[in-house]
Design an enzyme around this catalytic site. Sequence first.
Site: not given
Length: 243
Positions: A54-56, A154
């Site tokens: 997962l993105d930060r 995104r």
Amino acid sequence: MRINEHIVHITDDFIVLNKPAGLLTIPDRHDQQLPSLQTQLKKAYGSIFTVHRLDRDTSGLILFARNEAAHRYYSQLFESRAVRKFYLGLVAGQLEPPAGSVDEPIMEHPVQKGKMVTNRKGKAALTDYEMQEAFGLYSLVKLEIHTGRTHQIRVHMKSLGHPIAVDELYGDATPVLLSAIKKKYRLGKFTEEERPLMSRLALHAWQLHFTDQQGVSHQLEAPLPKDMQAVLSQLRKHKKQQA
């Protein structure tokens, strides 16, 4: 951070956690000192294998394997699209149509390192979306990704003209403020500056559906974090007042 507080489900083969926003999935190649979920899990459980990321700044469900056989099984499960991955996101504006699919290949940006773009030369990427609630300024959207490209949601939301809220890379880094939602907002007498309701990427990995090595079906869910709940609470409240 207490790892135990974030565990959603654990077996001898895998562990699923509700990752807090702001925490890396794996150590940063350039800065090993930054805390990561993988490092903390290894300290607590020893052998840990990364299956997906997962993105930060994205919160929510993430699965790690606990042995090599499980790592092979779950990596294959994700690669073969046998895991259903649902997200909840707050996007800018109101989606029209309110439901649909984005089938746009994604590749690395030719100039900007760390950024992705839709391009027919990229790798196949498919995202389904469905608007859950519309508030004018923002919309709550349920998303299912059928592929696992970097920054997929995104990039796809940006391609529709409705980027995820507080996305400095693909949209607008401006935090979600109560003053933007509430028409007659006034700062408190002793408050010099407004505190944002949400100042990170408004994206949450909400559900994972999969079948484990023993043939048991799992439908795991992570509730929305407090910051997203606070934003939705205010949006609903002021929508009601305007109705």
